[in-house]
Scaffold this motif. Structure first.
Motif, PDB file in Angstrom:
ATOM      1  N   VAL A  37       0.866  -1.179   0.000  1.00 32.55           N
ATOM      2  CA  VAL A  37       0.000   0.000   0.000  1.00 32.55           C
ATOM      3  C   VAL A  37       0.908   1.235   0.000  1.00 32.55           C
ATOM      4  O   VAL A  37       1.851   1.297   0.788  1.00 32.55           O
ATOM      5  CB  VAL A  37      -0.867  -0.013   1.292  1.00 32.55           C
ATOM      6  CG1 VAL A  37      -1.702   1.245   1.404  1.00 32.55           C
ATOM      7  CG2 VAL A  37      -1.761  -1.243   1.332  1.00 32.55           C
ATOM      8  N   VAL A  78      -2.907   1.262  -4.213  1.00 38.10           N
ATOM      9  CA  VAL A  78      -2.631  -0.082  -3.686  1.00 38.10           C
ATOM     10  C   VAL A  78      -2.039  -0.953  -4.797  1.00 38.10           C
ATOM     11  O   VAL A  78      -2.320  -0.759  -5.979  1.00 38.10           O
ATOM     12  CB  VAL A  78      -3.907  -0.757  -3.108  1.00 38.10           C
ATOM     13  CG1 VAL A  78      -4.489   0.080  -1.988  1.00 38.10           C
ATOM     14  CG2 VAL A  78      -4.951  -1.011  -4.190  1.00 38.10           C
ATOM     15  N   VAL A  82      -4.251  -6.373  -3.228  1.00 42.66           N
ATOM     16  CA  VAL A  82      -4.686  -5.694  -1.997  1.00 42.66           C
ATOM     17  C   VAL A  82      -6.203  -5.575  -2.019  1.00 42.66           C
ATOM     18  O   VAL A  82      -6.779  -4.970  -2.923  1.00 42.66           O
ATOM     19  CB  VAL A  82      -4.026  -4.297  -1.871  1.00 42.66           C
ATOM     20  CG1 VAL A  82      -4.622  -3.521  -0.695  1.00 42.66           C
ATOM     21  CG2 VAL A  82      -2.525  -4.451  -1.704  1.00 42.66           C
ATOM     22  N   GLN A 156       0.575  -4.614   3.184  1.00 43.52           N
ATOM     23  CA  GLN A 156      -0.795  -4.463   3.714  1.00 43.52           C
ATOM     24  C   GLN A 156      -0.968  -5.121   5.075  1.00 43.52           C
ATOM     25  O   GLN A 156      -1.808  -4.714   5.865  1.00 43.52           O
ATOM     26  CB  GLN A 156      -1.865  -4.876   2.721  1.00 43.52           C
ATOM     27  CG  GLN A 156      -2.058  -6.339   2.482  1.00 43.52           C
ATOM     28  CD  GLN A 156      -3.377  -6.620   1.753  1.00 43.52           C
ATOM     29  OE1 GLN A 156      -4.353  -5.875   1.901  1.00 43.52           O
ATOM     30  NE2 GLN A 156      -3.426  -7.675   0.978  1.00 43.52           N
TER      31      GLN A 156
END
Ligand code: CXF
Ligand code: ZN
Length: 377
Positions: A37, A78, A82, A156
């Motif tokens: 991220v 992202v 994700v 993440q």
């Protein structure tokens, strides 16, 4: 976002070499890869661990590195795979991950995730597989986070989504110091209602530990520090008694034993000094006393008399307050929004990224509790 999939050029404070001020540089932040991220950091606290890793011999991972691990911001974009995050989500990067899949994440007994930046080995403090570069060089990512940067990329499993109503310039403190101290009292020591507690060291972590002892219902909370200027703040967080070891003619453990019929029920060491660790252990009562190591050092061994433990004391350590990070941080954000925990009272200074070296100087000389660095939106 228009920047998704592209390299972002932005400002960051780079530590190029040990013992030198950080330098504000234009860096490049690559797009997030699978399960990563990219976060636009809006605010970051400055923690002692950042300071520690600026010095020769302390940072075993090397330089250049972008420090900072107590940040908060928005998801910018992202990477593939994700599912948990979307651009615009308010988030806190986590230096201790929660993958939810490893044997540690599956156990309720611990917050030590096996899949984080250092895989539980905290002698290595930087993620080498970094997304940051500057002047053609790879820049290491401190504690897998690097929040002294306008943008960073985090896995993440090391990001917590928080309430959109949360003020980022306050809740960033939940990325390290406040969760570390509060959780050490509540989750690790498991302070009991009506108990007596002693907190050694009244920086942000110690003050958060005082707040945790109070939240858990302790009836007496001894705040111990060699700097009496810290006592006023400790009172705000719930301390009831104040002791400066330098004012005593006997060891502080003896002073506490005399004041509490043999020692406190719970003691927490929030300095990172091995002599204080021993003293905190000796300050808790035989039979059932619990002492928790919260402050961090990897420089020295701790000496202790085995009889201290044989007599029934328990000695524990606490990392990130024992919180499973992805679960715990949003809960603490909610507790702040519900006015059940304080954050504003920790913030003694507010600065910009350009002033980061001033923030570091304040911390070096014990002149602040927390400085929050805010970035332009
Ligand atoms: C750190 C201390 C060193 C190990 C990782 C966690 N705590 C807060 O900065
Ligand atoms: Zn920290």
């Amino acid at each position: 976002m228009a920047t998704a999939g592209k390299v972002i050029r932005c400002k960051a404070a780079v530590a190029w070499e040990p013992n030198k001020p950080l330098v504000i540089e234009d860096i490049e932040v690559a797009p997030p890869q699978a399960d990563e991220v990219r976060i636009k950091i809006l605010a970051t606290g400055v923690c002692h661990t950042d300071l520690y890793h600026m010095f020769e011999g302390m940072n075993k991972d090397g330089f250049p590195i972008v420090l900072g691990h107590e940040g908060a911001g928005f998801v910018e974009s992202v990477g593939p795979g994700v599912t948990e995050f979307q651009p615009g989500d308010k988030v806190i990067p986590l230096f201790i991950s929660q993958c939810r899949e490893c044997r540690f994440c599956k156990s309720p007994k611990t917050n030590q995730c096996e899949n984080g930046w250092a895989n539980g080995h905290h002698d290595v403090m930087a993620m080498k597989d970094s997304r940051l570069t500057c002047k053609g060089q790879k820049i290491l990512q401190f504690m897998g986070t690097s929040t002294f940067s306008e943008y960073t990329v985090v896995k993440q499993m090391a990001v917590a989504k928080i309430d959109p109503a949360a003020p980022l310039e306050k809740v960033c403190l939940l990325g390290c110091g406040v969760c570390t101290g509060f959780g050490a009292a509540v989750n690790t020591a498991k302070v009991e209602p009506g108990s007596t507690c002693a907190v050694f060291g009244l920086g942000a972590v110690g003050l958060a530990a005082v707040m945790g002892c109070k939240a858990a219902g302790a009836k007496k909370i001894f705040a111990v520090d060699i700097n009496p200027e810290k006592f006023e703040k400790a009172k705000v967080f719930g301390a009831t008694d104040f002791l400066n070891p330098n004012d005593q003619d006997k060891p502080i453990s003896q002073v506490l034993a005399e004041m509490t019929d043999g020692g406190v029920d719970f003691s927490l060491e929030c300095v990172g000094n091995v002599a204080v660790m021993r003293s905190a252990l000796e300050s808790c009562v035989k039979g059932w006393g619990v002492s928790v190591l919260v402050g961090w050092t990897d420089m020295y061994d701790v000496a202790f008399r085995p009889i201290q433990l044989i007599a029934g004391r328990t000695w524990k350590g606490s990392l990130f307050g024992g919180f499973k990070s992805k679960d715990g941080v949003p809960e603490m954000v909610k507790a702040y929004l519900d006015k059940k925990v304080k954050l504003d009272e920790f913030i003694t200074h507010k600065m910009t990224l350009e002033q980061i070296n001033d923030a570091i100087e304040l911390m070096k000389h014990g002149k602040c509790i927390r400085t929050v660095v805010s970035f332009s939106p």
